[in-house]
Structures are given as C-alpha cells and as structure tokens.
Design an enzyme around this catalytic site. Structure first.
Site, PDB file in Angstrom:
ATOM      1  N   VAL A   1       0.866  -1.174   0.000  1.00  0.00           N
ATOM      2  CA  VAL A   1       0.000   0.000   0.000  1.00  0.00           C
ATOM      3  C   VAL A   1       0.899   1.218   0.000  1.00  0.00           C
ATOM      4  CG1 VAL A   1      -1.931  -1.075   1.216  1.00  0.00           C
ATOM      5  CG2 VAL A   1      -0.123   0.053   2.518  1.00  0.00           C
ATOM      6  N   SER A   2       0.388   2.321  -0.518  1.00  0.00           N
ATOM      7  CA  SER A   2       1.072   3.598  -0.364  1.00  0.00           C
ATOM      8  C   SER A   2       0.309   4.412   0.653  1.00  0.00           C
ATOM      9  CB  SER A   2       1.173   4.336  -1.698  1.00  0.00           C
ATOM     10  OG  SER A   2      -0.115   4.565  -2.239  1.00  0.00           O
ATOM     11  N   THR A   3       0.892   5.496   1.122  1.00  0.00           N
ATOM     12  CA  THR A   3       0.315   6.249   2.232  1.00  0.00           C
ATOM     13  C   THR A   3      -1.110   6.696   1.955  1.00  0.00           C
ATOM     14  OG1 THR A   3       2.528   7.030   2.776  1.00  0.00           O
ATOM     15  CG2 THR A   3       0.682   8.214   3.754  1.00  0.00           C
ATOM     16  N   ASP A   4      -1.376   7.146   0.716  1.00  0.00           N
ATOM     17  CA  ASP A   4      -2.723   7.665   0.415  1.00  0.00           C
ATOM     18  C   ASP A   4      -3.715   6.576   0.058  1.00  0.00           C
ATOM     19  OD1 ASP A   4      -1.488   6.953  -1.865  1.00  0.00           O
ATOM     20  OD2 ASP A   4      -2.080   8.726  -3.039  1.00  0.00           O
TER      21      ASP A   4
END
Length: 555
Positions: free
Chosen positions: A10-13
């Site tokens: 996953v990425s932060t956003d």
C-alpha cells in the site's frame, strides 16, 4: 505442493481506500492459498509507491531470492497487478527477472497465464491503467497547485516572517508571525535607506534574531510575497506573472519596488573578461633585458580597468606593457613570408599531415563509440544488480551519474572527430597560405595553440628587445623564410651531442625525399644545409601543419 511469497503493498494515500489496507490484502491472499493448497513461505509488507521498484522491502526480497536458490518459491502472489507495479517498462523487466529465477508472479484477482501470448496484452492493459491513473493524479495535483496560486494562495512552506493558519473554510492562509515579521520589515526599511551593504545588513539581522542563510536572505528580499503578491510560474505554455495574494503583506508595494530598484542598481556589469593567460601568451618565453631573468606576467588595477604587464621579480623591477609586447610579436610574424619553394613543399607536408590526423580521428570515432556502448551496458548491468538486490540505490545512482558524465564528454569528442568530414571540404590552398600568414593563424588559435606557435618560432632564453626578429628566431625559421645570408652553411645541430645528431626527433612518417628536396632548395640558393638540419626543417614544417589543422578542427 506449490510454494509462494505473498507481496502486500500500500502507499500512504491508499491505506483506507478501495479495500487496499494491508489486513484486507493479507486475508484475501491467505484464503486463496488455503483453497488452492499453496504453502506460504513468507509474507512481505510494503508501504511505498509503485512508480518504481526502488522500494525497501522489494529490494530485500529480490536480494533474498537471488541468494537463496534452494528455498525459492514457485509463485509470487499479490491481489492485483497495480499492487505489483504502476510502471509498464519496469514491470516487464522485473517479470523477466523473476522468470529467470523460476518464479511466476500472479495477481489472484486478475489471473493471467503468461504462457499464452495474448495474455501479455491483458497484462499491459492492467499495468498501463494503473500507470495512467498515477499520471492523471500527478497532473491533477499540478493543476490544483496552479489554480490555488492563481487564487492568490501561497503553496509550499511559509516564508520567513509568516506562518500558515487554517481559515473557517479549511484553507490555509499566510499570517504574519512575530517577532520574525518585524525583523523582515526592518530589513526592507534599512535597504531603502541606502546606509549599509547587504552583507552587513545580513549580519546585523542575524544578531537581532533572524535565522537564515545568506542565500535565503537574498531570496527573502527578492520575494514579492512580502508585499502581497504571489508568483505564477510558467505553465502549459503560458508565461509567468504575478497575482494579488489573499494574505496580509508585511511591507507595502512602494517600499518593495524601491528595494528592488536599489538591488538592481547594485548589480555589477556583466561582461566577459578574458582570463589572465589569454592576455599574456608570451609569459615564460621572454627574458629580462636588464638581469636576463625570465619575465612573468600579471595584471595591475587601474582607474577603469586592469592593465597587464610582463615584469621581472628581480631588484631591477623591469616591466613592459603586455599589449605592446604582444603587438611587437604579432607584427614580427606578419612580416615573415615563406619562399615559394618552401610553400610548395609545405603543401605536400600538409596533405600528408592531414591524412595522419584524419586516420587517427577515424580510429578515435570507433574507440569512442565502443566506449559509449560499454558505458551504456554498465548502467544496464547496474540496474539489473539493483533489481537483484546486489547493490543499493545510492550505489546505482553513483554509477549512473559517473557513466552519464563520461558519455557527455565522449559525445563532444565524437562530434570533434566527425567535424573532420566538413574540414575536408575546405580549400587546401587556404591552409597552405597560412605559412606566409602566421599572424592570421596566431590570432585565430586558442591560448594553447598560440603558445605552441610561439615556441615553434622563437629561440629559447630570448632577451626582450624592440626588434624581436632576425637572429632571435630559430634557425629553421631563418631557412624557410629566407632570413639567412646567401652562401651560408647551415648546421641546425650545432652544439648537439653525437647521439642527438643520430636520433633527431622527427615524425615516424618521415620521408627522406623531403629532406633531399630541402637540401636541393638550399643548394639553388647558393647555401648548404647538412642532413640533420634538413630533417629539423622538415619536422618544423610538420609541427606547423599540425597546429594549422588543429586550429581548423577547433574552429
């Protein structure tokens, strides 16, 4: 039983969007493995963007898979292809690397059989869709920032003297922040009073509590945000401009504009000044007429400009203006006119010399091209090592930067070699005429070639005098330009040892017939020259031809 490594990214956003949380992905992957009798060897959790494969957890995974041959899994499982990559080119490259290791990457919600060629089209569609989504998001952010600036909002960190505060609508606005705001106002006021320099004002502001570097200080006094204006940079072909900001200014526009006029007037005149050496080409060749020591050169500051002199450091303190001595030398070589027989001989030597240089440049082209190809291969291998985890990102970037710098340098050399094709079209007669127009060759040459030409003409340890020609030039010059008295005998190796006479420094392509022609020319003039002297004259002509050709190449 098949084995697999689970890759959860996953990425932060994306943490709470579209079911992309790490727990949700782990549950779906574990359920898929349980239903299909797949043993889970390892679970990798990644919190990083998929724009590239320069991700911490992925780098460690590839390093482990490369080194541990016996414990490699059969599968690398993830939920969707956008969890694997959002870059099409990188994705295909990494899939190839995994295939070589015997690992099949698969998305459980978008399964593809990579042995079927048509499925590669679907793979491209899955990844390109994610890549386009990334590009669109990035473009939307750029448009959003540009639109906010057009509305007068400051984007980025708050400048010195300001702080960002949220309004009732949720938007952030610049607000004066004390005591920094007062110090900034003092800076603009003091500049407008014209009573101090910028460096002194900067030190004074530091003592009063303003914390910034000198570069940041200059940016501050040039930034229109302090008078309530916001810069709009170039965007989609539109020129940059300024708009009225929605924040409270620290100084009024009249004061800010006055400060900018003062700073503009303080700018130094921008002109290209010749380096010192360009104005002192004879330095090191001429000796003092008083103490017979070598003359040096330097500049002396006058009322309006610098004046350059050749001078002596001895107690005699002799000096002469550089422009005067340079003019004397230039006028002296302008009077040198080669005899017709030596002009014809020089033409043959020039053709032979040009052929040698051209062949060397052709060899250089092949060598440079191969070297550039090797550097490109080196970057590709470094990228492969990075993907395998054998080197880290910093090492790869260092290798890439070094190779790019060397490729740029070699590209210039390759262009220089190819320029010879155009030089061939230049009339040979124009090059031949330079033997009787050394002043023209001298003025067109750069500093290095000028000094080579000076060394070719003047005798060593030359004492400066008003008439710097006659017996002050080398014997080869006296022969070629008819300065010698008719009927004289010329031995250009007088005072040399026997070994030096037997092994003169001549070109490896030395032609004995040329020496015979030189001796014949001198015989017709009623003079005589020994064999070693003829070799030295030939070598002088070859050196002049090389200087002429190199000057043409650089031009």
């Amino acid at each position: 039983m098949s084995t697999a490594v689970l890759y959860i990214r996953v990425s932060t956003d994306e943490q709470a969007l579209k079911g992309y949380s790490q727990r949700s992905q782990a549950e779906r992957l574990q359920s898929f493995c349980a239903n299909n009798n797949i043993e889970i060897l390892q679970t990798i959790f990644e919190d990083h963007s998929a724009k590239t494969f320069l991700r911490p957890a992925w780098t460690k995974l590839m390093q482990h898979l490369t080194q541990q041959k016996l414990s490699r899994p059969n599968l690398l499982l993830f939920t969707r292809w956008d969890r694997f990559s959002r870059n099409t080119a990188d994705a295909y490259y990494v899939i190839t690397q995994l295939s070589r290791l015997g690992i099949d990457p698969q998305a459980i919600e978008q399964p593809l059989n990579m042995s079927i060629p048509e499925n590669k089209v679907l793979l491209a569609m899955y990844i390109v869709t994610s890549e386009v989504e990334n590009d669109r998001r990035s473009l939307n952010i750029k448009y959003g920032i540009h639109r906010a600036k057009q509305e007068g909002r400051w984007m980025g960190h708050a400048p010195m003297g300001f702080i960002k505060k949220a309004t009732e609508s949720g938007k952030t606005v610049l607000t004066p922040y004390e005591p920094q705001a007062t110090l900034v106002r003092k800076v603009f006021t003091r500049i407008s009073e014209l009573n101090t320099s910028i460096s002194r004002l900067y030190k004074q502001s530091l003592d009063e509590g303003l914390h910034c570097s000198l570069g940041a200080f200059w940016c501050m006094i040039r930034n229109p945000v302090y008078c309530g204006r916001v810069k709009i940079p170039e965007f989609t072909g539109k020129e940059k401009y300024e708009v009225r900001g929605i924040h409270e200014p620290l100084v009024n526009e009249e004061l800010f504009d006055q400060v900018q006029r003062i700073l503009d007037n303080r700018k130094r005149n921008t002109y290209i000044n010749k380096p010192l050496n360009d104005l002192l080409p004879l330095r090191g060749f001429i000796y003092c007429p008083c103490c017979h020591r070598k003359l040096y050169g330097s500049g002396s500051k006058g009322h309006t400009k610098r004046y350059y002199y050749y001078h002596c450091y001895a107690p005699c303190h002799y000096r002469v203006r550089s422009d005067r001595m340079n003019t004397l030398f230039l006028g002296g070589i302008a009077n040198l006119k080669a005899e017709d027989d030596y002009v014809s001989l020089y033409k043959e030597i020039l053709q032979d010399t040009f052929k040698d240089i051209y062949n060397k440049k052709v060899i250089d082209q092949v060598y440079i091209t191969r070297t550039i190809e090797k550097l490109i291969d080196r970057v590709a291998k470094a990228r492969e090592l990075l993907s395998n985890g054998n080197i880290d990102c910093e090492d790869f970037l260092a290798i890439q930067k070094d190779c790019e710098a060397r490729i740029n340098t070699l590209g210039l050399e390759l262009h220089n070699a190819y320029s010879l094709v155009e030089i061939q079209k230049v009339s040979l007669d124009q090059a031949v005429s330079q033997i009787s127009h050394l002043d023209d060759l001298y003025e067109r040459a750069d500093l290095a070639l000028k000094r080579r030409l000076i060394n070719l003409i003047l005798v060593s340890n030359l004492i400066f005098n008003e008439a710097m020609f006659g017996q002050d030039v080398k014997k080869e010059v006296q022969v070629i330009y008819g300065i010698c008295d008719p009927g004289s005998h010329l031995s250009l190796y007088e005072g040399a040892t026997k070994h030096e006479q037997e092994t003169p420094d001549v070109s490896p392509n030395f032609d004995n017939s040329m020496c015979a022609k030189i001796r014949e020319i001198e015989h017709r003039k009623g003079s005589s020259i020994d064999w070693e002297g003829a070799k030295n004259v030939l070598q002088w002509l070859r050196d002049l031809a090389r200087i002429s050709q190199e000057c043409r190449i650089k031009k």
